[in-house]
Design a protein around this motif. Structure first.
Motif, mmCIF file in Angstrom:
data_model
loop_
_atom_site.group_PDB
_atom_site.id
_atom_site.type_symbol
_atom_site.label_atom_id
_atom_site.label_comp_id
_atom_site.label_asym_id
_atom_site.label_seq_id
_atom_site.Cartn_x
_atom_site.Cartn_y
_atom_site.Cartn_z
ATOM 1 N N GLY A 57 36.854 44.443 -2.033
ATOM 2 C CA GLY A 57 37.826 43.613 -2.912
ATOM 3 C C GLY A 57 36.972 42.422 -3.384
ATOM 4 N N ILE A 58 37.853 41.631 -4.023
ATOM 5 C CA ILE A 58 37.702 40.238 -4.655
ATOM 6 C C ILE A 58 36.948 39.281 -3.476
ATOM 7 C CG2 ILE A 58 38.353 38.431 -5.988
ATOM 8 C CD1 ILE A 58 37.386 40.999 -7.467
ATOM 9 N N ALA A 59 37.592 39.512 -2.409
ATOM 10 C CA ALA A 59 37.268 38.767 -1.182
ATOM 11 C C ALA A 59 35.730 39.057 -0.846
ATOM 12 C CB ALA A 59 38.035 38.922 0.260
ATOM 13 N N GLU A 60 35.440 40.295 -1.061
ATOM 14 C CA GLU A 60 33.873 40.515 -0.871
ATOM 15 C C GLU A 60 32.895 39.931 -2.064
ATOM 16 O OE1 GLU A 60 36.357 42.837 2.242
ATOM 17 O OE2 GLU A 60 36.441 42.695 0.031
ATOM 18 N N LEU A 61 33.469 40.403 -3.088
ATOM 19 C CA LEU A 61 32.696 39.962 -4.393
ATOM 20 C C LEU A 61 32.667 38.452 -4.526
ATOM 21 C CD1 LEU A 61 31.255 41.437 -6.740
ATOM 22 C CD2 LEU A 61 33.168 40.819 -8.031
ATOM 23 N N SER A 62 33.729 37.623 -4.077
ATOM 24 C CA SER A 62 33.766 36.190 -4.220
ATOM 25 C C SER A 62 32.603 35.428 -3.127
ATOM 26 C CB SER A 62 34.964 35.651 -3.793
ATOM 27 O OG SER A 62 35.325 35.771 -2.337
ATOM 28 N N ILE A 63 32.583 36.370 -1.872
ATOM 29 C CA ILE A 63 31.501 35.906 -0.832
ATOM 30 C C ILE A 63 29.935 35.885 -1.491
ATOM 31 C CG2 ILE A 63 30.021 36.513 1.180
ATOM 32 C CD1 ILE A 63 33.012 37.193 2.434
ATOM 33 N N VAL A 64 29.828 37.111 -2.302
ATOM 34 C CA VAL A 64 28.513 37.207 -3.015
ATOM 35 C C VAL A 64 28.064 36.171 -3.895
ATOM 36 C CG1 VAL A 64 27.091 38.756 -4.259
ATOM 37 C CG2 VAL A 64 28.534 39.794 -2.706
ATOM 38 N N LEU A 65 29.193 35.839 -4.777
ATOM 39 C CA LEU A 65 28.920 34.811 -5.954
ATOM 40 C C LEU A 65 28.682 33.517 -5.265
ATOM 41 C CD1 LEU A 65 28.696 34.071 -8.729
ATOM 42 C CD2 LEU A 65 31.242 34.091 -8.893
ATOM 43 N N GLU A 66 29.472 33.124 -4.166
ATOM 44 C CA GLU A 66 29.372 31.902 -3.503
ATOM 45 C C GLU A 66 28.302 31.673 -3.055
ATOM 46 O OE1 GLU A 66 30.967 29.375 0.351
ATOM 47 O OE2 GLU A 66 32.327 30.901 -0.438
ATOM 48 N N GLU A 67 27.618 32.593 -2.154
ATOM 49 C CA GLU A 67 26.428 32.452 -1.375
ATOM 50 C C GLU A 67 25.264 32.220 -2.370
ATOM 51 O OE1 GLU A 67 25.837 31.907 1.682
ATOM 52 O OE2 GLU A 67 27.996 31.669 1.941
ATOM 53 N N LEU A 68 25.272 33.254 -3.475
ATOM 54 C CA LEU A 68 24.142 33.076 -4.601
ATOM 55 C C LEU A 68 24.206 31.573 -4.965
ATOM 56 C CD1 LEU A 68 24.205 36.375 -6.209
ATOM 57 C CD2 LEU A 68 22.691 35.773 -4.582
ATOM 58 N N GLY A 69 25.595 31.130 -5.416
ATOM 59 C CA GLY A 69 25.462 29.907 -5.951
ATOM 60 C C GLY A 69 25.060 28.724 -5.053
ATOM 61 N N ALA A 70 25.334 28.856 -3.811
ATOM 62 C CA ALA A 70 24.930 27.995 -2.847
ATOM 63 C C ALA A 70 23.327 27.745 -2.509
ATOM 64 C CB ALA A 70 25.689 28.437 -1.409
ATOM 65 N N ALA A 71 22.537 29.055 -3.190
ATOM 66 C CA ALA A 71 21.236 29.081 -2.989
ATOM 67 C C ALA A 71 20.704 28.855 -4.342
ATOM 68 C CB ALA A 71 20.855 30.339 -2.709
ATOM 69 N N GLY A 72 21.443 28.306 -5.312
ATOM 70 C CA GLY A 72 20.950 27.753 -6.521
ATOM 71 C C GLY A 72 20.939 28.637 -7.494
#
Length: 379
Positions: A57-72
């Protein structure tokens, strides 16, 4: 990486995406990262398994986007293509639309943009003037109007356009969603000259009697607002993830610098004037994540009303936390915070996006004051 009460599956997903992001870093190539994320199943993690997605769901997709953002290396089109468009089609599309679009959105071979904002209808979706009318002879739709600040239209295979049709019973205009192919006749785009540095460009769209087949309509013609907000709530949640990731990236740069930079006897991070604002930025980002997780949980559970309130709050909190984290990171580095070496200066502009898009913080405060607190409207 944050310490949370997440499930083991979510922790594993977060760690794997973080590793992917760190391999690419802030000098990432958008197409390469998009392709690799797709192959690993991250782009379609929220889409149904029967259509090639991960069944999450969106919970999993938000994890993906957050972690990519945290890596720059955030992928802005994740907010649009799988989150908004993929969700709307999965929930309301015809079987043919699902078969055509969901597997391709999941494997990254196709992307879809989303067009709602208009020059004279920014935060007021009731003033949308893009209209769709039926050709009485063919049954086709004819779409006319303008859109602005639409991301990634040049790289998207189609755009999910929010238009309005006339209710035959009342004569009132009601929102409807249409899939418009990039090469449709009468569908034109003009790139907007932005100060913002981002891999994804912004466009103004013009639709001049764009002819679409009857099956270009997504969902029920009479269920407009329900379908619209089915896409807007994930958009707010994913914008929160985008902002939290960006804020974490900035904060990480500042923490590393504060640990190593020594001007007097101790590293500057030993001084409370440096340490306390960074600690506060971390707290604010963690609190914003909790609200984002709540919003995603409610949305994935099918509670659209509860998710609407939480998604707005999450987007507000994340936008504020992101701006403060970036500002404090730049301040911590001093002159170095404005150099290309550390990659923070570009975030000064980018962080503001989370405050103003897809809905401004003032409109969120309006929503909360009216819908949650029951206060009267001034408009």
């Amino acid at each position: 990486m944050p310490t949370t009460l997440e499930s083991e599956e979510h922790k594993a997903l977060r760690a794997a995406v973080s590793a992917l992001g760190n391999r690419h870093g802030r000098d990432y190539d958008r197409e390469e990262l998009w392709s690799e994320a797709a192959k690993l199943g991250y782009l379609g993690v929220n889409l149904p398994e029967e259509y090639g997605g991960g069944g999450g769901g969106i919970a999993e997709l938000s994890i993906v986007l957050e972690e990519l953002g945290a890596a720059g290396c955030p992928l802005l089109m994740m907010v649009v293509s799988p989150a908004i468009c993929g969700t709307v089609i999965a929930r309301f599309g015809t079987e043919a639309q699902k078969q055509e679009w969901l597997p391709a959105l999941a494997d990254g071979s196709r992307t879809m943009a989303f067009g709602i904002t208009e020059p004279d209808a920014g935060s007021n979706s009731h003033r949308i003037t893009t209209t769709a009318r039926r050709d009485p002879d063919t049954g086709d739709w004819l779409l006319t109007g303008r859109k602005v600040f639409i991301s990634g239209v040049d790289i998207a295979d189609a755009t999910l356009i929010v238009g309005r049709t006339e209710d035959a019973r009342t004569g009132n205009l009601k929102p409807c969603l249409f899939i418009v192919p990039r090469d449709a006749e009468g569908f034109q785009r003009r790139q907007i000259d932005m100060e913002l540095q981002a891999a994804e460009k912004q466009f103004e769209l013009t639709l001049d009697d764009v002819r679409l087949p009857a099956d270009a309509l997504v969902g029920d013609e009479d269920a407009g607002l329900l379908q619209l907000f089915a896409g807007l709530n994930p958009e707010r949640i994913m914008t929160a993830a985008f902002a939290i990731g960006m804020g974490r990236y900035a904060l990480a740069q500042a923490i590393t610098y504060a640990r190593e930079r020594t001007v007097w006897k101790a590293p500057i991070g030993a001084h409370q004037a440096i340490a306390h604002p960074l600690a506060q930025a971390h707290i604010d980002l963690e609190l914003a994540r909790l609200m984002m997780q709540k919003a995603a949980l409610l949305y994935d559970a099918g509670d659209d009303m509860g998710a609407g309130e939480a998604a707005n709050m999450a987007k507000y909190a994340a936008g504020e936390a992101c701006v403060k984290a970036v500002d404090q990171a730049v301040h911590t580095l001093g002159g170095n915070g404005l150099t290309r070496e550390f990659g923070l200066a570009r975030l000064i502009t980018a962080a503001r996006v989370a405050r103003i898009a897809p809905v401004s913080r003032e409109m969120i405060l309006n929503y909360v004051s009216h819908q949650t607190l029951g206060l009267p409207k001034s408009y």
